[in-house]
Motif scaffolding. Structure first.
Motif, PDB file in Angstrom:
ATOM      1  N   SER A   1      -6.659  18.951  15.467  1.00 48.74           N
ATOM      2  CA  SER A   1      -5.182  19.031  15.065  1.00 48.74           C
ATOM      3  C   SER A   1      -4.788  20.417  14.965  1.00 48.74           C
ATOM      4  O   SER A   1      -5.398  21.096  14.676  1.00 48.74           O
ATOM      5  CB  SER A   1      -4.832  17.982  13.973  1.00 48.74           C
ATOM      6  OG  SER A   1      -5.903  18.842  12.638  1.00 48.74           O
ATOM      7  N   ILE A   2      -3.392  20.552  15.461  1.00 49.33           N
ATOM      8  CA  ILE A   2      -2.873  21.874  15.447  1.00 49.33           C
ATOM      9  C   ILE A   2      -1.509  21.631  14.719  1.00 49.33           C
ATOM     10  O   ILE A   2      -0.821  20.520  15.137  1.00 49.33           O
ATOM     11  CB  ILE A   2      -2.526  22.412  16.927  1.00 49.33           C
ATOM     12  CG1 ILE A   2      -4.102  22.479  17.372  1.00 49.33           C
ATOM     13  CG2 ILE A   2      -1.938  23.770  16.869  1.00 49.33           C
ATOM     14  CD1 ILE A   2      -3.761  22.908  18.934  1.00 49.33           C
ATOM     15  N   GLY A   3      -1.027  22.560  13.918  1.00 50.52           N
ATOM     16  CA  GLY A   3       0.173  22.337  13.460  1.00 50.52           C
ATOM     17  C   GLY A   3       0.214  22.282  11.843  1.00 50.52           C
ATOM     18  O   GLY A   3      -0.771  22.838  11.086  1.00 50.52           O
ATOM     19  N   SER A   4       1.335  21.897  11.171  1.00 47.27           N
ATOM     20  CA  SER A   4       1.482  21.712   9.563  1.00 47.27           C
ATOM     21  C   SER A   4       2.016  20.180   9.614  1.00 47.27           C
ATOM     22  O   SER A   4       1.858  19.412  10.186  1.00 47.27           O
ATOM     23  CB  SER A   4       2.676  22.466   9.407  1.00 47.27           C
ATOM     24  OG  SER A   4       3.870  22.194   9.993  1.00 47.27           O
ATOM     25  N   ASP A   5       2.154  20.163   8.133  1.00 40.14           N
ATOM     26  CA  ASP A   5       2.522  18.879   7.583  1.00 40.14           C
ATOM     27  C   ASP A   5       3.855  18.302   8.424  1.00 40.14           C
ATOM     28  O   ASP A   5       4.141  17.164   8.460  1.00 40.14           O
ATOM     29  CB  ASP A   5       2.679  18.828   6.053  1.00 40.14           C
ATOM     30  CG  ASP A   5       1.448  19.064   5.345  1.00 40.14           C
ATOM     31  OD1 ASP A   5       0.332  18.533   6.192  1.00 40.14           O
ATOM     32  OD2 ASP A   5       1.466  19.460   4.277  1.00 40.14           O
TER      33      ASP A   5
END
Length: 90
Positions: free
Chosen positions: A44-48
């Motif tokens: 997974s890549i990214g934020s909430d």
């Protein structure tokens, strides 16, 4: 097998889109598709707020190289190849 069907659907969609673009602007739209099978690592890549996923590993690397070598023509998977793939998955 699902990837083969997805590739066929992608090519058909591009073929329909190319017909429209060719008629309106005289431009040919083409895609390249590379298929490979094997194990991959998905991370997974990214934020909430925005999450994305990426597949990494030798399997995806080889598929990317196959895509680069593929001839960019709006043609389908040859039926003989599709039959052989179906036979492999039975």
């Amino acid at each position: 097998m699902r990837a083969c069907y997805a590739a066929l659907r992608m090519q058909e969609a591009v073929r329909r889109y190319t017909d429209e673009i060719r008629a309106a602007h005289g431009i040919e739209v083409q895609i390249r598709i590379g298929l490979n099978s094997g194990e991959v690592v998905v991370r997974s890549i990214g934020s909430d707020l925005r999450m994305d996923y990426s597949a990494i590993g030798q399997t995806t690397h080889l598929a990317a190289r196959m895509e680069q070598l593929a001839t960019p023509v709006p043609s389908g998977l040859p039926r003989a190849r599709l039959r052989s793939l179906r036979a492999m998955w039975r």
